[in-house]
Design a protein around this motif. Structure first.
Motif, PDB file in Angstrom:
ATOM      1  N   THR B  53      73.451  50.978  36.168  1.00  0.00           N
ATOM      2  CA  THR B  53      73.296  49.487  35.953  1.00  0.00           C
ATOM      3  C   THR B  53      72.896  48.710  37.145  1.00  0.00           C
ATOM      4  O   THR B  53      71.732  48.126  37.390  1.00  0.00           O
ATOM      5  CB  THR B  53      74.588  48.979  35.589  1.00  0.00           C
ATOM      6  OG1 THR B  53      74.882  49.578  34.112  1.00  0.00           O
ATOM      7  CG2 THR B  53      74.309  47.430  35.393  1.00  0.00           C
ATOM      8  N   LEU B  54      73.741  48.839  38.228  1.00  0.00           N
ATOM      9  CA  LEU B  54      73.610  48.068  39.361  1.00  0.00           C
ATOM     10  C   LEU B  54      72.249  48.371  40.218  1.00  0.00           C
ATOM     11  O   LEU B  54      71.587  47.574  40.579  1.00  0.00           O
ATOM     12  CB  LEU B  54      74.809  48.229  40.453  1.00  0.00           C
ATOM     13  CG  LEU B  54      75.873  47.380  39.716  1.00  0.00           C
ATOM     14  CD1 LEU B  54      77.097  47.557  40.863  1.00  0.00           C
ATOM     15  CD2 LEU B  54      75.687  46.157  39.288  1.00  0.00           C
ATOM     16  N   ARG B  55      71.887  49.807  40.394  1.00  0.00           N
ATOM     17  CA  ARG B  55      70.862  50.145  41.062  1.00  0.00           C
ATOM     18  C   ARG B  55      69.437  49.740  40.208  1.00  0.00           C
ATOM     19  O   ARG B  55      68.790  48.978  40.890  1.00  0.00           O
ATOM     20  CB  ARG B  55      70.611  51.589  41.278  1.00  0.00           C
ATOM     21  CG  ARG B  55      69.578  52.177  41.859  1.00  0.00           C
ATOM     22  CD  ARG B  55      69.407  53.561  41.941  1.00  0.00           C
ATOM     23  NE  ARG B  55      67.967  54.105  42.693  1.00  0.00           N
ATOM     24  CZ  ARG B  55      67.947  53.966  43.904  1.00  0.00           C
ATOM     25  NH1 ARG B  55      69.017  53.954  44.917  1.00  0.00           N
ATOM     26  NH2 ARG B  55      66.888  54.334  44.234  1.00  0.00           N
ATOM     27  N   PRO B  56      69.523  49.982  38.985  1.00  0.00           N
ATOM     28  CA  PRO B  56      67.962  49.757  38.464  1.00  0.00           C
ATOM     29  C   PRO B  56      68.015  48.313  38.015  1.00  0.00           C
ATOM     30  O   PRO B  56      66.830  47.564  37.887  1.00  0.00           O
ATOM     31  CB  PRO B  56      67.891  50.640  37.194  1.00  0.00           C
ATOM     32  CG  PRO B  56      69.350  51.177  37.062  1.00  0.00           C
ATOM     33  CD  PRO B  56      69.896  50.954  38.232  1.00  0.00           C
ATOM     34  N   ASN B  57      68.977  47.387  37.755  1.00  0.00           N
ATOM     35  CA  ASN B  57      69.014  46.270  37.139  1.00  0.00           C
ATOM     36  C   ASN B  57      69.273  45.210  38.354  1.00  0.00           C
ATOM     37  O   ASN B  57      68.723  44.040  38.204  1.00  0.00           O
ATOM     38  CB  ASN B  57      69.977  45.872  36.175  1.00  0.00           C
ATOM     39  CG  ASN B  57      69.632  46.684  35.052  1.00  0.00           C
ATOM     40  OD1 ASN B  57      69.415  47.840  34.927  1.00  0.00           O
ATOM     41  ND2 ASN B  57      69.685  46.166  33.868  1.00  0.00           N
ATOM     42  N   LEU B  58      69.900  45.418  39.309  1.00  0.00           N
ATOM     43  CA  LEU B  58      70.077  44.325  40.399  1.00  0.00           C
ATOM     44  C   LEU B  58      69.268  45.077  41.847  1.00  0.00           C
ATOM     45  O   LEU B  58      68.447  44.405  42.156  1.00  0.00           O
ATOM     46  CB  LEU B  58      71.469  44.444  40.705  1.00  0.00           C
ATOM     47  CG  LEU B  58      71.725  43.554  41.710  1.00  0.00           C
ATOM     48  CD1 LEU B  58      71.534  42.023  41.644  1.00  0.00           C
ATOM     49  CD2 LEU B  58      73.642  43.393  42.068  1.00  0.00           C
ATOM     50  N   ARG B  63      64.740  44.684  45.627  1.00  0.00           N
ATOM     51  CA  ARG B  63      64.266  45.647  46.820  1.00  0.00           C
ATOM     52  C   ARG B  63      62.358  45.391  46.569  1.00  0.00           C
ATOM     53  O   ARG B  63      61.967  45.298  47.613  1.00  0.00           O
ATOM     54  CB  ARG B  63      64.782  47.005  46.933  1.00  0.00           C
ATOM     55  CG  ARG B  63      64.150  47.754  47.756  1.00  0.00           C
ATOM     56  CD  ARG B  63      64.618  49.221  47.794  1.00  0.00           C
ATOM     57  NE  ARG B  63      63.653  49.913  46.551  1.00  0.00           N
ATOM     58  CZ  ARG B  63      63.908  50.794  45.851  1.00  0.00           C
ATOM     59  NH1 ARG B  63      64.761  51.561  46.234  1.00  0.00           N
ATOM     60  NH2 ARG B  63      63.221  51.365  44.779  1.00  0.00           N
ATOM     61  N   ASP B  64      62.169  45.841  45.349  1.00  0.00           N
ATOM     62  CA  ASP B  64      60.566  46.075  45.124  1.00  0.00           C
ATOM     63  C   ASP B  64      59.976  44.713  45.025  1.00  0.00           C
ATOM     64  O   ASP B  64      58.675  44.640  45.579  1.00  0.00           O
ATOM     65  CB  ASP B  64      60.519  46.672  43.701  1.00  0.00           C
ATOM     66  CG  ASP B  64      61.137  48.240  43.663  1.00  0.00           C
ATOM     67  OD1 ASP B  64      61.293  48.604  44.936  1.00  0.00           O
ATOM     68  OD2 ASP B  64      61.556  48.804  42.808  1.00  0.00           O
ATOM     69  N   SER B  65      60.635  43.640  44.531  1.00  0.00           N
ATOM     70  CA  SER B  65      59.805  42.431  44.259  1.00  0.00           C
ATOM     71  C   SER B  65      60.308  41.301  45.255  1.00  0.00           C
ATOM     72  O   SER B  65      59.781  40.262  45.349  1.00  0.00           O
ATOM     73  CB  SER B  65      59.937  41.872  42.806  1.00  0.00           C
ATOM     74  OG  SER B  65      59.504  42.707  42.005  1.00  0.00           O
TER      75      SER B  65
END
Lengths: 289, 220, 223
Positions: B53-58, B63-65
């Motif tokens: 949850t926290l890595r992919p959704n937050l 980090r990427d955008s």
């Protein structure tokens, strides 16, 4: 005190031993009782039979290892059915305490039996997500709102299957294999608000409640506990010969094999209840006399 | 089965037996496995929440955008989430109330819709059916039984009026329906618990003993 | 006063109102839809943080137990060690530290430490804890299930019918009646419970949204 009444005060460990033996012996020496299919299970099977090669089923792993013995045979049989019938599957997990572990183990186990399947085209494993109803609302509209990536970290935009259906509402059918309340949410949130046909495979403990949703038409079918799972296995075995080899594997835990134990243990418990009541009446009569 | 898998299976089997030893009596092995059960389960939460949850959704979107109009609310969500932990700092414990308010508020709101539109309306609609609506006489009789059952169970739960007279009799019928439901639930609970035991015995017999014998080259 | 009491109540009101309003404007209004889906995405994240709140409580309680050498302090160490093993490897996997690709399998097909713990510690412990209940339910049925009155008789008969109707040798005789019992009288009882509980839950939700019920914030009515 009558002899029967004395029996009711035996050390409970004798009861434990009987239940233990009643479970162990049929596991070692399977009997192979036949399984009769009931309508709520057949309705799920029939729904998947109506689907074609481009249709998509959402399979939600809303349980963990706690109830894996009941729920794993359900998800395994549903996956075998979908893959044998060329139906695509989007699998995900919403149950925090082990949903991801159950999902990954099941997908790995079953896809190994179907070497021609292509990941991202025939099936996708989205992994687990926190959030409960918030996640469900998001994925109903657009999977990527809740799951930006699949469980391997691949963005959904790179997976062909995820281009075919934007959200769960665009799929043809959803099945929640659930322990506890998650199956209810698929009925009272996803079906109620988006009209997506849903079915639930639930633990036996929660089956009685799910009958109310089933009878109200909020669910299309119901697989209740190990008995329901054994019925689904039977349907898949009978109609898809390619699955028989897997089910014949002695190392595989199946619901059908479990029904032998279930039979013996239920009979032991019913015998306990009868003895307990006979003792109760004998004691009451003795007191009156 | 690889050596690592066999080692893991042995650990799993020993832990299973430690927990089962409670059936004989409470003992240190059970206590050990019980404490490990609680600890491992909490650690599991940490792993899956951070990774799934926290890595992919937050973290990854930020980090990427970077901080854009679209991702700004995610930073807000992260701060709301972190703010929940101020409750452990006595001087600023009240900070956490605002985060809790948003969290509880959202779920209470969605729950209200879910309960009314997703439960009360469809369940009531399925109870109030036309008995002459084209079904068989059995269907009509069943629908009547359901109507009586739902009505009397609701009467039983209606505590503002004393359960006397006709109301009391109806409430008694409601209890009978409830008892039947609870009895069925008990029967199903027996079935469910036995199923879980089957799972563990199967694990011990097939995966542990069978797997070990297979690894040793004994039996099939 | 505003920050401590009124602001949280106002936040509850607005956060609660959004999913309700969004329900009534599901497809028509982009602003409502954007607001509601943004809040849903936020709640996924906040839920993650909320799920881990319990971890802090447990750590605090167990560290205190060890410090004071309270009864069972050794098991508190076991608990914390189990949590540290899974939690640290889980966190390291999530942050891609020490060459870990995540919390699943490594590139060479071996499990990560977190995955190993999931398969060989977490799974058997979870599954066995609940399997033990099979023994206790059998014992309870033997000692407590008595035909004392009409209600207890209905309870017992229904339970026995289900136990017989759901096993292969009892199914030909008891299967159809069990299925009818589950669908009709049990369905009615469950429906009554669902409607009653749903109305109760909806009214409680309304009390929370309107700020009448404040106990979840640790506030009483006078505050």
């Amino acid at each position: 005190m009558s002899n029967l009444a004395k029996l009711t005060s035996i050390d409970r460990r004798w009861i434990f031993l009987l239940i233990g033996l009643g479970t162990l012996i049929p596991v070692l020496l399977p009997i192979g009782f036949p399984v009769r299919v009931t309508a709520p299970v057949k309705q799920i099977y029939d729904k998947i039979e109506t689907l074609g090669p481009n249709d998509v089923v959402v399979l939600s792993y809303d349980y963990g290892p706690t109830t894996g013995a009941e729920n794993d045979p359900m998800t395994d049989a549903i996956l075998r059915h979908c893959f044998s019938h060329d139906v695509k599957v989007i699998a995900l997990a919403l149950y925090p305490l082990g949903g991801l572990t159950s999902l990954t183990a099941s997908i790995d186990r079953i896809t190994a039996e179907f070497p021609d399947l292509e990941y991202g085209v025939d099936y996708v494993n989205l992994g687990y997500k926190d959030g409960g109803q918030a996640t469900m609302k998001l994925l109903a509209e657009d999977f990527s709102g809740a799951f930006p990536n699949d469980t391997h970290g691949t963005p959904l935009s790179n997976l062909p299957l995820m281009q075919q259906v934007k959200g769960a509402r665009n799929a043809q059918f959803a099945i929640s294999v659930a322990t506890g309340i998650f199956g209810e949410w698929w009925a009272n949130l996803i079906n109620a608000q988006y009209g997506l046909p849903i079915a639930v495979g639930c633990t036996a403990v929660s089956a009685p409640k799910y009958y109310a949703y089933l009878e109200a038409g909020q669910m299309l079918g119901l697989i209740g506990g190990l008995k329901g799972a054994s019925e689904y296995e039977q349907l898949v075995k009978d109609n898809y010969p390619n699955t028989r080899e897997a089910y014949a594997n002695p190392m595989l835990q199946t619901a059908s094999k479990g029904m032998d134990v279930q039979t013996i243990d239920h009979l032991i418990i019913i015998a306990f209840i009868v003895i307990g009541n006979l003792a109760y009446f004998a004691d009451r009569r003795a007191k009156r006399a | 089965m690889t050596g690592m898998e066999l080692f893991g299976t042995w650990i799993a089997a020993l832990l299973t037996l430690c927990l089962m030893s409670f059936l004989y009596k409470d003992n240190p092995l059970f206590r050990f496995a019980e404490a490990l059960f609680a600890g491992v389960s909490l650690g599991y939460y940490i792993g899956i929440t951070m990774d799934q949850t926290l890595r992919p959704n937050l973290f990854e979107p930020l980090r990427d955008s970077g901080l854009t109009l679209e991702t700004g609310h995610l930073l807000f969500a992260g701060l709301v989430g972190l703010n929940l932990y101020t409750r452990y700092v006595p001087k600023i414990a009240w900070f956490a109330r605002s985060s809790l308010a948003i969290y509880v508020g959202y779920y209470v709101g969605i729950n209200m819709v879910q309960k009314l539109q997703g439960e009360v309306l469809p369940q009531a609609a399925a109870t109030m059916v036309d008995l002459t609506g084209g079904g068989s006489p059995t269907d009509a009789l069943n629908a009547l039984v359901v109507f009586i059952g739902v009505l009397t169970v609701l009467i039983y739960f209606f505590f503002s009026v004393e359960h006397k007279g006709v109301f009391g009799k109806a409430s008694r019928v409601g209890i009978w329906f409830l008892m039947l439901g609870f009895g069925a639930a008990f029967g199903y609970t027996v079935m469910g618990r036995i199923s879980l035991l089957i799972g563990r015995i199967n694990f011990l017999v097939i995966q542990w003993i069978g797997g070990t014998l297979q690894a040793l080259g004994i039996g099939g | 006063m505003f920050l401590k009491v009124r602001l949280p109540i106002l936040l509850t009101f607005f956060a609660g109102l959004i999913p309700i309003v969004a329900f009534f404007f599901k497809d028509g209004t982009p602003y409502v839809k954007t607001l509601s889906s943004s809040l849903e995405q936020d709640m996924v994240i906040v839920s993650g943080f909320a799920l881990l709140l319990g971890v802090v409580n447990v750590v605090q309680g167990n560290v205190r137990k060890i410090e004071r050498r309270e009864k069972g302090w050794f098991y508190a160490i076991v608990l914390l060690a189990g949590m540290a093993f899974m939690g640290l490897f889980g966190a390291a996997g999530a942050m891609r530290l020490f060459g870990l690709p995540g919390i699943g399998m490594m590139a060479d097909g071996r499990p990560t430490p977190f995955q190993w713990g999931s398969l060989y510690l977490f799974t058997p412990l979870q599954a066995t804890m609940f399997a033990l209940l099979a023994f206790y339910i059998a014992s309870a049925a033997f000692r407590a299930f008595r035909i004392r009155n009409v209600e207890a008789t209905i309870l017992l008969v229904a339970a026995v019918f289900v136990m017989l109707g759901r096993i292969p040798i009892g199914e030909p005789l008891f299967g159809p009646i069990t299925e009818w019992m589950m669908q009709v009288p049990n369905g009615a009882a469950q429906r009554g419970i669902i409607i009653g509980a749903a109305l109760g839950a909806a009214s409680l939700s309304l009390r929370v949204i309107l700020g009448i019920e404040r106990s979840y914030l640790g506030l009483d009515k006078s505050e």
